[in-house]
Design a protein around this motif. Structure first.
Motif, PDB file in Angstrom:
ATOM      1  N   LYS A  58     118.274  30.608  49.856  1.00  0.00           N
ATOM      2  CA  LYS A  58     119.669  30.176  50.013  1.00  0.00           C
ATOM      3  C   LYS A  58     119.772  28.968  50.951  1.00  0.00           C
ATOM      4  N   MET A  59     118.940  28.974  52.007  1.00  0.00           N
ATOM      5  CA  MET A  59     119.011  27.895  52.991  1.00  0.00           C
ATOM      6  C   MET A  59     118.121  26.715  52.608  1.00  0.00           C
ATOM      7  N   GLY A  60     117.383  26.858  51.516  1.00  0.00           N
ATOM      8  CA  GLY A  60     116.512  25.766  51.083  1.00  0.00           C
ATOM      9  C   GLY A  60     115.320  25.547  52.008  1.00  0.00           C
ATOM     10  N   PHE A  61     114.785  26.648  52.562  1.00  0.00           N
ATOM     11  CA  PHE A  61     113.584  26.527  53.388  1.00  0.00           C
ATOM     12  C   PHE A  61     112.369  26.752  52.497  1.00  0.00           C
ATOM     13  N   LYS A  62     111.329  25.940  52.718  1.00  0.00           N
ATOM     14  CA  LYS A  62     110.078  26.210  52.034  1.00  0.00           C
ATOM     15  C   LYS A  62     109.268  27.124  52.957  1.00  0.00           C
ATOM     16  N   ARG A  63     108.789  28.221  52.399  1.00  0.00           N
ATOM     17  CA  ARG A  63     108.101  29.218  53.218  1.00  0.00           C
ATOM     18  C   ARG A  63     106.629  29.232  52.837  1.00  0.00           C
ATOM     19  N   VAL A  64     105.753  28.831  53.746  1.00  0.00           N
ATOM     20  CA  VAL A  64     104.314  28.798  53.474  1.00  0.00           C
ATOM     21  C   VAL A  64     103.641  29.951  54.214  1.00  0.00           C
ATOM     22  N   ASN A  65     102.949  30.842  53.448  1.00  0.00           N
ATOM     23  CA  ASN A  65     102.261  31.986  54.054  1.00  0.00           C
ATOM     24  C   ASN A  65     100.832  31.606  54.379  1.00  0.00           C
ATOM     25  N   ASP A  66     100.609  31.053  55.536  1.00  0.00           N
ATOM     26  CA  ASP A  66      99.255  30.638  55.879  1.00  0.00           C
ATOM     27  C   ASP A  66      99.176  30.438  57.382  1.00  0.00           C
ATOM     28  N   LYS A  67      97.959  30.246  57.845  1.00  0.00           N
ATOM     29  CA  LYS A  67      97.731  30.083  59.271  1.00  0.00           C
ATOM     30  C   LYS A  67      97.319  28.634  59.516  1.00  0.00           C
ATOM     31  N   VAL A  68      97.915  28.002  60.508  1.00  0.00           N
ATOM     32  CA  VAL A  68      97.534  26.633  60.828  1.00  0.00           C
ATOM     33  C   VAL A  68      96.263  26.683  61.671  1.00  0.00           C
ATOM     34  N   THR A  69      95.278  25.869  61.297  1.00  0.00           N
ATOM     35  CA  THR A  69      94.035  25.896  62.064  1.00  0.00           C
ATOM     36  C   THR A  69      93.865  24.651  62.917  1.00  0.00           C
ATOM     37  N   LYS A  70      94.540  23.557  62.534  1.00  0.00           N
ATOM     38  CA  LYS A  70      94.327  22.313  63.268  1.00  0.00           C
ATOM     39  C   LYS A  70      95.545  21.414  63.173  1.00  0.00           C
ATOM     40  N   LEU A  71      95.795  20.713  64.251  1.00  0.00           N
ATOM     41  CA  LEU A  71      96.888  19.740  64.256  1.00  0.00           C
ATOM     42  C   LEU A  71      96.304  18.366  64.570  1.00  0.00           C
ATOM     43  N   ASP A  72      96.649  17.390  63.733  1.00  0.00           N
ATOM     44  CA  ASP A  72      96.219  16.013  63.986  1.00  0.00           C
ATOM     45  C   ASP A  72      97.444  15.221  64.425  1.00  0.00           C
ATOM     46  N   THR A  73      97.464  14.878  65.719  1.00  0.00           N
ATOM     47  CA  THR A  73      98.667  14.236  66.245  1.00  0.00           C
ATOM     48  C   THR A  73      98.723  12.737  65.922  1.00  0.00           C
ATOM     49  N   ASN A  74      97.620  12.184  65.473  1.00  0.00           N
ATOM     50  CA  ASN A  74      97.631  10.760  65.117  1.00  0.00           C
ATOM     51  C   ASN A  74      98.278  10.536  63.748  1.00  0.00           C
ATOM     52  N   SER A  75      97.928  11.399  62.797  1.00  0.00           N
ATOM     53  CA  SER A  75      98.460  11.218  61.439  1.00  0.00           C
ATOM     54  C   SER A  75      99.597  12.194  61.133  1.00  0.00           C
ATOM     55  N   ASN A  76     100.045  12.983  62.139  1.00  0.00           N
ATOM     56  CA  ASN A  76     101.066  14.002  61.928  1.00  0.00           C
ATOM     57  C   ASN A  76     100.733  14.922  60.744  1.00  0.00           C
ATOM     58  N   LYS A  77      99.586  15.535  60.825  1.00  0.00           N
ATOM     59  CA  LYS A  77      99.120  16.406  59.733  1.00  0.00           C
ATOM     60  C   LYS A  77      98.708  17.766  60.273  1.00  0.00           C
ATOM     61  N   LEU A  78      98.966  18.783  59.454  1.00  0.00           N
ATOM     62  CA  LEU A  78      98.532  20.138  59.793  1.00  0.00           C
ATOM     63  C   LEU A  78      97.510  20.598  58.765  1.00  0.00           C
ATOM     64  N   TYR A  79      96.449  21.239  59.238  1.00  0.00           N
ATOM     65  CA  TYR A  79      95.430  21.773  58.328  1.00  0.00           C
ATOM     66  C   TYR A  79      95.564  23.294  58.315  1.00  0.00           C
ATOM     67  N   LEU A  80      95.669  23.867  57.115  1.00  0.00           N
ATOM     68  CA  LEU A  80      95.875  25.313  57.003  1.00  0.00           C
ATOM     69  C   LEU A  80      94.588  26.023  56.610  1.00  0.00           C
ATOM     70  N   GLU A  81      94.563  27.326  56.924  1.00  0.00           N
ATOM     71  CA  GLU A  81      93.356  28.121  56.717  1.00  0.00           C
ATOM     72  C   GLU A  81      92.898  28.132  55.256  1.00  0.00           C
ATOM     73  N   LYS A  82      93.872  28.194  54.336  1.00  0.00           N
ATOM     74  CA  LYS A  82      93.504  28.285  52.916  1.00  0.00           C
ATOM     75  C   LYS A  82      93.160  26.917  52.317  1.00  0.00           C
ATOM     76  N   GLY A  83      93.138  25.883  53.156  1.00  0.00           N
ATOM     77  CA  GLY A  83      92.676  24.587  52.656  1.00  0.00           C
ATOM     78  C   GLY A  83      93.763  23.525  52.503  1.00  0.00           C
ATOM     79  N   GLU A  84      94.992  23.941  52.456  1.00  0.00           N
ATOM     80  CA  GLU A  84      96.091  22.998  52.260  1.00  0.00           C
ATOM     81  C   GLU A  84      96.288  22.114  53.504  1.00  0.00           C
TER      82      GLU A  84
END
Lengths: 365, 418
Positions: free
Chosen positions: B67-93
């Protein structure tokens, strides 16, 4: 944690398990037999009672006493719950049961002083009410049209629905174990708004037709009670009969109680009772409100879960909105089960904005 | 604009709701691995004992995200790259963001005790903990709970209710000394004993004993061995920030993400809120504020700042509430802070657990309240502290702050000044 509520969702009876379905089936069967057959008359005779309705009254009163004592045993640590439940038992035993029975012994028609129009739809039926002594006639009219609205403005509909009423009495006592089964979704709320007001319109229409029809009757020279408008007479009695069957027998009796173990104890009160509809409309203008203590709610959901009227109390509590809801019968259980003491029932003229269906915020930012 | 929120708890979901309010068209993604729906963590105990169902503790209806238009991702973040503003998730995404809110909360603290990895040792903080405890409680007859705080006593309460004998190990001289005075703590201790809790004060916990990989007992600091099949450790939580170690986001020595008064981290596009964010408290101490309502507040404030408003997160006078078995507890202001020259007014209603403690300074100005038993309106107590009311004024008006259910017995003060 709350005494008496632990393991609600581990009990088959309380969480729509097999026992609940069987009980529901039995209740349906019992109500169908009582309303539509004469078989229960023979049961009544067995225990020395005159008719099935006497038997029903006895059973109903026993259910309220037993359920009420059980409720007090578990929630009596709250004096509000204790006083309220003792009052409900008293009202049933004295006003709904004993006084009508005693009146019957003196060869007069029994009268339930705890019932008002439009729940007692017959009270405004001239044919019915004019059989009573003048004092009772005045009581019925003044009670229904003046006392009930004034008390509701002052104390909310709770003074009737969860302190006096027989239907509410059964729900609050024998039906208490099922309060968590009421549907909390917004969908159910939308349905309730349509259904309950439809029944109220039907009740008013039926009463109006009955009164007009009575006015069009007169005593002819042979002393018979006749009318010149046969078609109107037919329509009026059809509407009255339909109301009696659909609302009084089916909705308040068969469905209302039969669905206790599956949809909670207030199905009748919440979706169909014309009295609840009327008192709800008055309640919105009255003093009664539920006050929410700001920024203390932990969104645990106890209040919403144990609201027998299906009000999503948490939606108000977690957004810091004190509120008035037409359907709230003021049973006080939301406040009682709140582990952080966020909610309080209050009779207080307070014109600060309270939330209702028109201005309810889903979030606060 | 793509907002990404790590965490589906009270801070995360409130940030998402607020962001949607500010920006109807923004892309909002919520990443969390703990549970599909947002739930009230504080209500886990009620689910355990069956007072509430799993769905009862979800504060929003199940179609909320849609209803609120949220995308819900079921995964764990393993790494944050602050230079490229990217998140790496456990399942590979990998997920790119324009603005990020880290609201990943905290996990139970475990301090490498011998035997802590044995089968039958766990905590009671997460959804997975709940499922674990439900499973274990089916067979356990005897449990040891370690840790003298709120989660400890709640765990004790629900385990007892499940028919398990519980020994409660509290290291301190009395239960919950950071919040309670000894007098009140003793009332709670008596109440626990009344409920058949084997409460052991001043008892340290040395190691967990096992056999064939399973718990068989606990050894205390004094060398005493307590037999049990279940050990629940509740000695506090720590920010869940191990995955941020090399990301460049600055953290305090305990892993709390350091944020400024706008809840912004040292990185421009990254904010933090809730149990993982290290904020400055009213007394200028920096540490995470692990409360439900502060998590909610921080989520809302962070959302405003993510959106580009400039909202300051500033704590007013402290308050909180809790419940110890049947005894309700309300606190406001500074009690148990050992302020210079502080004095206490204390009163207990005869024959009840109802107590009142009012802390005041030599100038007679009230600075704090600790109340047991009855319900109190914290808004009024906080207001009196802010207005610097004197003790005698507060005592005269105290009944106005009562928030009991209707018809409760009249409130009586039984004066004692210490």
């Amino acid at each position: 944690m709350q005494t008496g509520l632990m393991s609600t969702y581990k009990s088959s009876l309380k969480s729509k398990g097999i026992i609940a379905w069987v009980l529901s089936l039995l209740l349906f069967a019992f109500y169908l037999l009582i309303y539509f057959t004469n078989i229960p008359d023979s049961w009544a005779h067995l225990v020395g009672l005159e008719s099935k309705w006497n038997l029903y009254g006895v059973l109903y009163t026993i259910a309220i006493i037993a359920g009420g004592l059980y409720f007090i045993n578990t929630h009596g640590n709250s004096r509000y719950q204790k006083f309220r439940t003792f009052t409900l038992i008293f009202m049933q035993v004295v006003f709904a049961f004993s006084i009508p029975e005693i009146m019957g012994m003196f060869e007069s028609k029994g009268f339930n002083f705890a019932k008002f129009w439009p729940l007692g739809i017959e009270l405004f039926n001239p044919k019915y009410i004019f059989d009573y002594p003048i004092l009772i006639i005045v009581y019925a009219f003044v009670g229904s049209l003046i006392a009930v609205p004034i008390l509701t403005l002052l104390y909310g509909k709770r003074w009737y629905c969860s302190w006096v009423c027989g239907c509410g009495g059964l729900a609050e006592t024998a039906g208490d174990s099922f309060r968590q089964l009421s549907d909390k979704r917004v969908k159910a709320w939308k349905f309730e708004q349509v259904s309950i007001h439809t029944v109220l319109v039907l009740a008013i229409l039926s009463t109006a037709l009955v009164i007009i029809n009575w006015g069009m009757h007169y005593e002819n020279t042979a002393g018979e009670w006749v009318t010149d408008y046969a078609t109107f007479d037919l329509i009026a009695s059809k509407v009255q009969g339909t109301y009696q069957f659909l609302v009084v027998a089916m909705l308040s009796g068969v469905l209302g109680v039969g669905l206790y173990p599956l949809m909670g104890s207030r199905v009748w009160c919440r979706f169909f009772c014309p009295m609840a509809a009327l008192l709800g409309l008055i309640q919105k203008f009255g003093r009664f409100r539920i006050t929410v203590k700001d920024e203390m709610c932990i969104s645990c959901g106890n209040c919403s879960t144990y609201c027998e009227m299906g009000i999503d109390v948490r939606a108000y509590a977690q957004t810091n909105q004190s509120f008035k809801r037409a359907s709230c019968v003021g049973c006080g259980m939301c406040a009682h089960v709140c582990p952080r003491g966020v909610l309080r029932l209050e009779n207080k003229w307070d014109f600060r904005k309270t939330a209702d269906s028109e201005n309810r915020k889903v979030f606060d930012f | 604009m793509h907002y990404v929120i790590i965490g589906n708890g009270v801070a995360g979901i409130n940030a998402a709701n607020s962001l949607r309010n500010y920006d109807e068209d923004a892309e909002i993604t919520i990443i969390s691995y703990e549970s599909e729906h947002h739930f009230s963590r504080t209500a886990l105990m009620y689910v355990f004992c069956g007072q509430l169902s799993e769905q009862c503790v979800e504060p929003f209806e199940r179609d909320h995200y849609e209803k609120m238009g949220f995308k819900r991702v079921n995964d764990k973040v393993t790494k944050l790259d602050t230079n490229s503003n990217k998140l790496y998730l456990e399942k590979g995404e990998t997920i790119s963001f324009d603005k990020l809110l880290i609201a990943c909360g905290a996990v139970p603290a475990m301090y490498n005790w011998p035997g802590q990895d044995l089968d039958g040792v766990g905590n009671f903080v997460t959804w997975q903990n709940l499922q674990w405890l439900q499973e274990k409680s089916k067979t356990a007859k005897k449990a040891v709970v370690v840790g003298g705080g709120l989660i400890g006593i709640e765990t004790v309460e629900v385990l007892l209710q499940a028919g398990i004998d519980v020994t409660f190990l509290v290291r301190e001289d009395y239960y919950w000394p950071i919040a309670l005075d000894k007098t009140e703590s003793t009332i709670i201790a008596e109440h626990m004993k009344h409920h058949k809790v084997d409460l052991r004060l001043k008892t340290a916990f040395a190691e967990i004993l096992g056999k064939d990989g399973k718990v068989v007992g606990v050894k205390t600091g004094d060398g005493e061995i307590i037999d049990c099949e279940l050990v629940v450790i509740a000695v506090g939580v720590r920010p869940q920030t191990d995955w941020l170690k090399d990301s460049g986001v600055t953290m305090d020595e305990r892993g709390g993400i350091i944020v400024d008064e706008y809840l912004q981290t040292n990185c421009t596009d990254i904010y933090s809120a809730g149990d993982c964010a290290s904020v400055i408290w009213f007394n200028n101490v920096r540490r995470p504020e692990q409360l439900w309502y502060t998590g909610r507040d921080q989520g809302k404030i962070a959302a405003a700042n993510l959106f580009g408003m400039e909202k300051i997160y500033k704590r007013g006078t402290f308050y909180n509430s809790a419940k110890f078995f049947d005894i309700e507890y309300t606190t406001a202001g500074l009690v148990n802070f050992n302020l210079d020259g502080e004095k206490n007014f204390y009163s207990q209603e005869e024959g009840t657990h109802n107590t009142v403690r009012i802390t005041y300074l030599p100038d007679n100005k009230v600075v704090g309240f600790n109340m047991l038993g009855r319900r109190w309106d914290h808004r009024i107590l906080v207001q009196w502290i802010d207005e610097k009311r004197t003790l005698s004024w507060v005592l005269d008006h105290l009944h106005k702050a009562l928030y009991d259910e209707e018809f409760m017995p009249q409130f009586k003060l039984n004066k004692q000044v210490s």
